[in-house]
Design an enzyme around this catalytic site. Structure first.
Site, short mmCIF file in Angstrom:
data_model
loop_
_atom_site.label_atom_id
_atom_site.label_comp_id
_atom_site.label_asym_id
_atom_site.label_seq_id
_atom_site.Cartn_x
_atom_site.Cartn_y
_atom_site.Cartn_z
N ARG A 46 44.64 -9.60 -2.01
CA ARG A 46 45.66 -9.50 -1.74
C ARG A 46 46.47 -11.09 -2.22
O ARG A 46 47.75 -10.99 -1.68
CB ARG A 46 45.43 -9.83 -0.51
CG ARG A 46 45.08 -9.11 1.05
CD ARG A 46 44.28 -8.50 2.07
NE ARG A 46 43.56 -10.12 2.00
CZ ARG A 46 42.47 -10.39 3.14
NH1 ARG A 46 43.61 -10.03 4.25
NH2 ARG A 46 42.22 -11.31 3.46
N ARG A 55 48.41 -1.96 -6.36
CA ARG A 55 48.70 -1.27 -4.76
C ARG A 55 49.32 -0.28 -4.32
O ARG A 55 49.28 0.19 -3.23
CB ARG A 55 47.56 -1.92 -3.85
CG ARG A 55 46.26 -2.00 -4.16
CD ARG A 55 45.27 -0.85 -2.78
NE ARG A 55 45.86 -0.45 -1.92
CZ ARG A 55 45.71 -0.71 -0.73
NH1 ARG A 55 44.56 -2.21 -0.78
NH2 ARG A 55 46.38 -0.51 0.20
N ASP A 91 35.25 -1.84 -0.25
CA ASP A 91 35.51 -2.31 1.17
C ASP A 91 33.85 -1.82 1.93
O ASP A 91 33.48 -0.51 1.38
CB ASP A 91 36.33 -1.17 2.00
CG ASP A 91 37.03 -1.99 3.68
OD1 ASP A 91 37.95 -2.94 3.59
OD2 ASP A 91 35.69 -1.85 4.42
#
Length: 359
Positions: A46, A55, A91
């Site tokens: 991020r 993304r 994830d």
């Protein structure tokens, strides 16, 4: 195969021999290093503008299932920061999605499970994970190990307790009411749930190791919500099962949780070679709690990176001083990179640690 064999002798015969003598793997094995190795949790993601660009418009879970995209995102912090290891972009709920659990990762919320696991009938929905379920993981690891060369690639998975907390609560939870209600109120169902999740997690890590992971990390993000006695009785057996299942591959196993200062010794007992430490406990004290025979990873507060360069270096010096007597030390943050972190601060931190610890 013996647990003492090196990663380049794993059953897959594939993990790159070039990584074996890397500073990161040497530190994990508690061997002398040319400098303290550095990598960051959530480094692939991020905080990087190049990550946000690739993304854009792609949901999180979908992005985890595109091998070329996963490869690009995983490589970005290695190119930009010069870190000593890459961590696979994924994830912790990916294996649950792969076996058919109806869940999604909602922006600003996190994983949300449509039908929480609350009964024995719900437990029956959690089938075994097969390599075919996550073929995109195998493909991405192949692409990555070819690109990374001598830079180790870390695989990872969510620990049984943290996965269970999402499944039982139906999403993120501050107090884990439903989770603890099951753990205390129906201990047999709880034990069976964690055992099933241990099998799924171990299968997911095996896929990564056989595809080329040089090390693996088990994230128990929410286990700090438990008292030590509850951890020992209700969580440790499942985490130990995961670590034992991959012990024969000979790759270093890292264990990390948040707010786990009171659990550090127990987390080491679960079978990890390296214990991750958040910023709340100094590394020399963490070493006392964990005991001998383990390397430590950590532990700069991610928020420190928002301060001045001088302040970051002062806090880094404190951590390196506390780590001087350790058997092995991997420099990391005490949790993941925060989304608004200046990427240049991370690049400078890597260079500073390398320079300060060069031998």
């Amino acid at each position: 195969m013996s647990a003492n064999q090196s990663p380049d002798q794993s059953p897959a015969g594939q993990p790159p021999t070039a990584t074996y003598d890397s500073a990161f793997l040497k530190a994990c094995r508690r061997e002398p290093v040319p400098h303290t190795p550095v990598w960051f949790m959530r480094q692939a993601g991020r905080s990087l503008p190049e990550y946000r660009k690739v993304r854009e418009g792609i949901p999180m879970l979908e992005s985890c299932m595109r091998p070329e995209l996963v490869t690009e995102i995983t490589l970005q912090p290695v190119r930009r920061h010069g870190v000593d290891a890459a961590i696979y972009f994924s994830d912790i709920v990916v294996p649950l999605k792969a076996i058919g659990v109806d869940l999604d990762i909602k922006p600003g919320v996190g994983p949300v499970v449509e039908n929480p696991v609350r009964t024995r009938a719900d437990l029956a929905r959690l089938r075994d994970l097969t390599p075919e379920d996550v073929s995109y993981v195998t493909e991405a690891f192949g692409l990555l190990t070819a690109e990374l060369g001598a830079t180790p690639l870390i695989g990872f998975a969510g620990a049984p307790f943290t996965l269970a907390s999402y499944l039982v609560e139906g999403g993120p939870s501050r107090n884990h009411e439903h989770t603890k209600a099951m753990m205390y109120g129906d201990p047999q169902l709880w034990a069976d749930l964690l055992d099933r999740l241990a099998e799924i997690t171990a299968a997911f890590l095996k896929v990564q190791i056989e595809a080329g992971a040089s090390a693996v990390q088990l994230f128990d993000s929410w286990v700090g919500a438990l008292a030590p006695a509850d951890y020992r009785r209700s969580v440790l057996p499942a985490s130990a099962k995961v670590f034992d299942a991959v012990a024969g591959y000979g790759v270093p196993r890292i264990h990390f949780g948040v707010g786990t200062g009171e659990l550090l010794g127990l987390m080491g007992e679960a079978g990890a070679d390296v214990v991750g430490v958040d910023w709340r406990v100094p590394l020399d004290e963490a070493a006392r709690r964990v005991g001998p025979g383990k390397a430590l990873q950590g532990n700069l507060d991610p928020a420190v990176l928002f301060s001045s360069r001088e302040a970051v270096e002062t806090k880094t010096d404190e951590i390196l001083a506390a780590a001087e007597g350790l058997e092995g030390h991997v420099f990391n943050l005490g949790h993941g990179v925060l989304p608004t972190t200046d990427p240049d601060a991370l690049t400078r931190l890597v260079e500073y640690v390398h320079t300060r610890t060069a031998r």
